[in-house]
Scaffold this active site. Structure first.
Site, mmCIF file in Angstrom:
data_model
loop_
_atom_site.group_PDB
_atom_site.id
_atom_site.type_symbol
_atom_site.label_atom_id
_atom_site.label_comp_id
_atom_site.label_asym_id
_atom_site.label_seq_id
_atom_site.Cartn_x
_atom_site.Cartn_y
_atom_site.Cartn_z
ATOM 1 C CD GLU A 173 -2.853 -1.266 2.369
ATOM 2 O OE1 GLU A 173 -2.765 -0.405 3.262
ATOM 3 O OE2 GLU A 173 -3.717 -2.160 2.375
ATOM 4 C CD GLU A 278 -4.613 -7.988 1.631
ATOM 5 O OE1 GLU A 278 -5.478 -7.252 2.142
ATOM 6 O OE2 GLU A 278 -3.401 -7.764 1.723
HETATM 7 C C1 XIL Z 1 -6.321 -6.416 8.148
HETATM 8 C C2 XIL Z 1 -6.633 -7.602 9.049
HETATM 9 O O1 XIL Z 1 -7.510 -8.465 8.380
HETATM 10 C C3 XIL Z 1 -7.252 -7.121 10.344
HETATM 11 O O2 XIL Z 1 -7.402 -8.196 11.260
HETATM 12 C C4 XIL Z 1 -6.385 -6.029 10.973
HETATM 13 O O3 XIL Z 1 -7.039 -5.514 12.102
HETATM 14 C C5 XIL Z 1 -6.105 -4.919 9.987
HETATM 15 O O4 XIL Z 1 -5.528 -5.459 8.809
HETATM 16 N N1 XIL Z 1 -4.857 -4.689 3.596
HETATM 17 C C6 XIL Z 1 -3.877 -5.538 4.040
HETATM 18 C C7 XIL Z 1 -4.183 -6.456 5.172
HETATM 19 O O5 XIL Z 1 -2.798 -5.622 3.431
HETATM 20 O O6 XIL Z 1 -3.043 -6.714 5.945
HETATM 21 C C8 XIL Z 1 -5.286 -5.909 6.043
HETATM 22 O O7 XIL Z 1 -5.600 -6.884 7.027
HETATM 23 C C9 XIL Z 1 -6.494 -5.555 5.202
HETATM 24 C C10 XIL Z 1 -6.146 -4.497 4.189
#
Ligand code: XIL
Length: 388
Positions: A173, A278
């Site tokens: 990101e 994701e």
């Molecule tokens: C999220 C997790 O799922 C949560 O449990 C945590 O509180 C915050 O992060 N982008 C990413 C992930 O790269 O690491 C994130 O995961 C969601 C958005």
């Protein structure tokens, strides 16, 4: 007669021996037994990972409870359905590196062991990210100290698991929605070169891991352009980058297949692999869709923002299945460019979307429900490969 295991098969042959069952009868019985055994094991292999084995890896994000194998039903499901894993939180710097010279490797070691034991593709997530950073990093004043933190962090974490992690999300990101670089402690102190530095450190610490840039919304045109520029710069300077991770936090209402397809094509034209890292599909209203709405706690109590508190109506269940069908049809069309599709969580109750962007909601973004049973969307994704 149901013969389900090799053990039962062996037992059957012992019984036959004992009762002196003649050879022709024995053979017929054995054939029957074998065929039920075979058809049972074929049913057993009906799973996402086997259905898609010629196409791309199918992954899931693991929470601590999964890594520690606390819930047997989830454990069986994970091993049956997925051949790739990503740690949802435990490898983020805040958790693995909470203080300057202190690392918590306990869960990360177990995570890697879990993946190896189960012959899974093991993803490392993530080395450099502005979020979930240990508090001490935010307080660092000098560029040199930020560089020392980043260098030590990558050397120590990627180095520890060298040869055991199949792919690292090296930088996560780094972009704003308009494609410019996001302000972060890394950009502010080290300048844009921090991305190249991070990839080079990772390549040195673990020469065999595939190295990915990972971000959300990079399928959208402006941000995609920024990601392409970022990747081209790395390539132009001779830095190793193997793939791009499109996170895929999408919505059943606003899903844009054209953007996704254009991205798969444009990213792969750079000579790198595309992973969907994701994937989840929210079925709930998004506060950002409401004009002038602030993202704040006010919405948490609002029934309007949490419409399926008790159950998901059939019509929405079907809409979710249809959207997943559309997405996976597209993925299959471009299977030669896609390395992996990972769901962000095992089942609906585990999903972060129950707490984000509004706390305490009931969301249904994945393929398995709160009881860890497959949903209509699961069947839809599977049917694309198995329906005759
Ligand atoms: C999220 C997790 O799922 C949560 O449990 C945590 O509180 C915050 O992060 N982008 C990413 C992930 O790269 O690491 C994130 O995961 C969601 C958005």
């Amino acid at each position: 007669m149901f013969i389900k295991t090799n053990h039962q098969l062996a037992y059957l042959s012992k019984i036959m021996n004992y009762y002196k069952i003649t050879k022709p009868i024995y053979s017929t019985l054995l054939l029957c037994a074998l065929s039920t055994h075979l058809s049972f094991s074929q049913n057993k292999t009906q799973s996402l990972k086997s259905a898609y084995q010629e196409d791309f890896l199918i992954g899931t994000a693991l929470g601590t409870e999964h890594i520690l194998e606390r819930n047997e039903k989830a454990n069986v499901l994970i091993k049956r359905e997925f051949n790739a894993i990503t740690p949802e939180n435990i490898m983020k710097s805040q958790l693995i590196h909470p203080a300057p010279n202190r690392y918590n490797f306990d869960l990360a070691d177990k995570y890697v062991e879990y993946g190896q034991k189960n012959d899974m593709y093991v993803v490392g997530h993530t080395l450099v990210w502005h979020s979930q950073l240990p508090t001490f990093v935010g307080k660092i004043k000098s560029a040199d100290s930020v560089r020392i933190f980043m260098t030590e962090h990558i050397n120590t974490v990627a180095g520890r698991y060298a040869g055991k992690i199949n792919s690292w999300d090296v930088v996560n990101e780094a972009l704003n929605e308009d494609g410019t670089l996001r302000k972060s402690v890394f950009l502010n102190k080290l300048g844009e070169g921090y991305i190249k530095e991070a990839f080079e450190l990772a390549a040195k610490a673990d020469p065999n891991a595939a190295l990915y840039y990972n971000d959300y919304n990079i399928e959208q045109p402006a941000k995609r352009k920024g990601a392409i520029e970022l990747i081209k710069k790395l390539q132009a300077s001779g830095t190793k980058i193997d793939g791009v991770g499109i996170q895929g936090h999408w919505s059943i209402k606003t899903l844009n297949l054209k953007d996704i397809e254009d991205s798969i094509i444009e990213f792969s034209q750079l000579g790198i692999k595309v992973a969907f890292t994701e994937l989840d599909l929210t079925v709930l209203p998004n506060p950002w869709d409401l004009r002038g709405a602030d993202v704040n706690q006010r919405f948490a109590e609002s029934p309007e923002m949490n419409p399926y508190k008790d159950a998901l109506p059939d019509s929405v269940q079907t809409a979710l299945a249809n959207r997943y069908t559309d997405i996976f049809k597209l993925f299959l069309k471009h299977r030669d460019k896609i390395s992996r599709v990972t769901f962000w969580g095992v089942n609906d109750s585990h999903s972060w979307l129950n707490g984000f962007p509004i706390r305490n909601r009931t969301n249904y973004p994945l393929l398995f429900d709160r009881a860890l049973e497959p949903k209509k969307a699961y069947q839809a994704v599977l049917n694309l490969k198995t329906a005759k």
